[in-house]
Write a protein that holds these residues in place. Structure first.
Motif, PDB file in Angstrom:
ATOM      1  N   LEU A  27       5.149  -2.939   2.589  1.00 38.66           N
ATOM      2  CA  LEU A  27       4.804  -2.197   1.375  1.00 38.66           C
ATOM      3  C   LEU A  27       4.828  -0.692   1.615  1.00 38.66           C
ATOM      4  O   LEU A  27       4.641  -0.227   2.733  1.00 38.66           O
ATOM      5  CB  LEU A  27       3.399  -2.605   0.903  1.00 38.66           C
ATOM      6  CG  LEU A  27       3.207  -4.066   0.525  1.00 38.66           C
ATOM      7  CD1 LEU A  27       1.737  -4.323   0.202  1.00 38.66           C
ATOM      8  CD2 LEU A  27       4.080  -4.440  -0.656  1.00 38.66           C
ATOM      9  N   GLU A  32      -2.629  -1.155  -2.332  1.00 33.35           N
ATOM     10  CA  GLU A  32      -2.374  -2.552  -1.975  1.00 33.35           C
ATOM     11  C   GLU A  32      -2.170  -2.691  -0.464  1.00 33.35           C
ATOM     12  O   GLU A  32      -2.701  -3.607   0.173  1.00 33.35           O
ATOM     13  CB  GLU A  32      -1.162  -3.085  -2.730  1.00 33.35           C
ATOM     14  CG  GLU A  32      -0.977  -4.580  -2.582  1.00 33.35           C
ATOM     15  CD  GLU A  32       0.183  -5.108  -3.407  1.00 33.35           C
ATOM     16  OE1 GLU A  32       0.519  -6.285  -3.207  1.00 33.35           O
ATOM     17  OE2 GLU A  32       0.748  -4.372  -4.223  1.00 33.35           O
ATOM     18  N   ARG A  33      -1.406  -1.768   0.099  1.00 33.31           N
ATOM     19  CA  ARG A  33      -1.169  -1.773   1.544  1.00 33.31           C
ATOM     20  C   ARG A  33      -2.480  -1.566   2.303  1.00 33.31           C
ATOM     21  O   ARG A  33      -2.757  -2.272   3.283  1.00 33.31           O
ATOM     22  CB  ARG A  33      -0.172  -0.678   1.903  1.00 33.31           C
ATOM     23  CG  ARG A  33       0.148  -0.612   3.373  1.00 33.31           C
ATOM     24  CD  ARG A  33       1.146   0.478   3.667  1.00 33.31           C
ATOM     25  NE  ARG A  33       1.448   0.526   5.071  1.00 33.31           N
ATOM     26  CZ  ARG A  33       2.390   1.265   5.595  1.00 33.31           C
ATOM     27  NH1 ARG A  33       3.155   2.017   4.816  1.00 33.31           N
ATOM     28  NH2 ARG A  33       2.593   1.261   6.880  1.00 33.31           N
ATOM     29  N   GLU A  35      -5.470  -2.283   1.313  1.00 36.33           N
ATOM     30  CA  GLU A  35      -6.308  -3.479   1.172  1.00 36.33           C
ATOM     31  C   GLU A  35      -5.881  -4.562   2.165  1.00 36.33           C
ATOM     32  O   GLU A  35      -6.727  -5.210   2.793  1.00 36.33           O
ATOM     33  CB  GLU A  35      -6.222  -4.010  -0.256  1.00 36.33           C
ATOM     34  CG  GLU A  35      -7.178  -5.154  -0.524  1.00 36.33           C
ATOM     35  CD  GLU A  35      -7.153  -5.590  -1.983  1.00 36.33           C
ATOM     36  OE1 GLU A  35      -7.399  -6.780  -2.213  1.00 36.33           O
ATOM     37  OE2 GLU A  35      -6.888  -4.750  -2.864  1.00 36.33           O
ATOM     38  N   LEU A  36      -4.585  -4.747   2.332  1.00 37.01           N
ATOM     39  CA  LEU A  36      -4.094  -5.724   3.304  1.00 37.01           C
ATOM     40  C   LEU A  36      -4.499  -5.332   4.726  1.00 37.01           C
ATOM     41  O   LEU A  36      -4.896  -6.190   5.529  1.00 37.01           O
ATOM     42  CB  LEU A  36      -2.575  -5.867   3.210  1.00 37.01           C
ATOM     43  CG  LEU A  36      -2.044  -6.571   1.965  1.00 37.01           C
ATOM     44  CD1 LEU A  36      -0.530  -6.456   1.892  1.00 37.01           C
ATOM     45  CD2 LEU A  36      -2.473  -8.022   1.953  1.00 37.01           C
TER      46      LEU A  36
END
Length: 68
Positions: A27, A32-33, A35-36
């Motif tokens: 990503l 979002e990245r 969070e991962l």
């Protein structure tokens, strides 16, 4: 597991953390990245706690066996 002995098993938590990090690398930088990556960090911490718990349980089992 004895002290100094290297485990040949890889924790399911660590494998899952690796999968999350692999996905995060695909990503673009962003929420979002991040969070991962945070999820992978938590999974690695859980794996550490699991190893410590297993070691403590083994030590306790040995102590109980010696006291008989």
């Amino acid at each position: 597991m004895a002290r100094g002995q290297i485990s040949t098993e890889t924790s399911a938590w660590l494998l899952q953390a690796k999968d999350f990090l692999d996905e995060a690398r695909r990503l673009r930088p962003g929420p979002e990245r991040n969070e991962l990556r945070q999820t992978a960090k938590v999974l690695r911490e859980i794996a550490k706690l699991e190893v410590a718990s297993d070691a403590a349980r083994e030590l306790d089992r040995r102590r109980k066996g010696q006291s008989r």
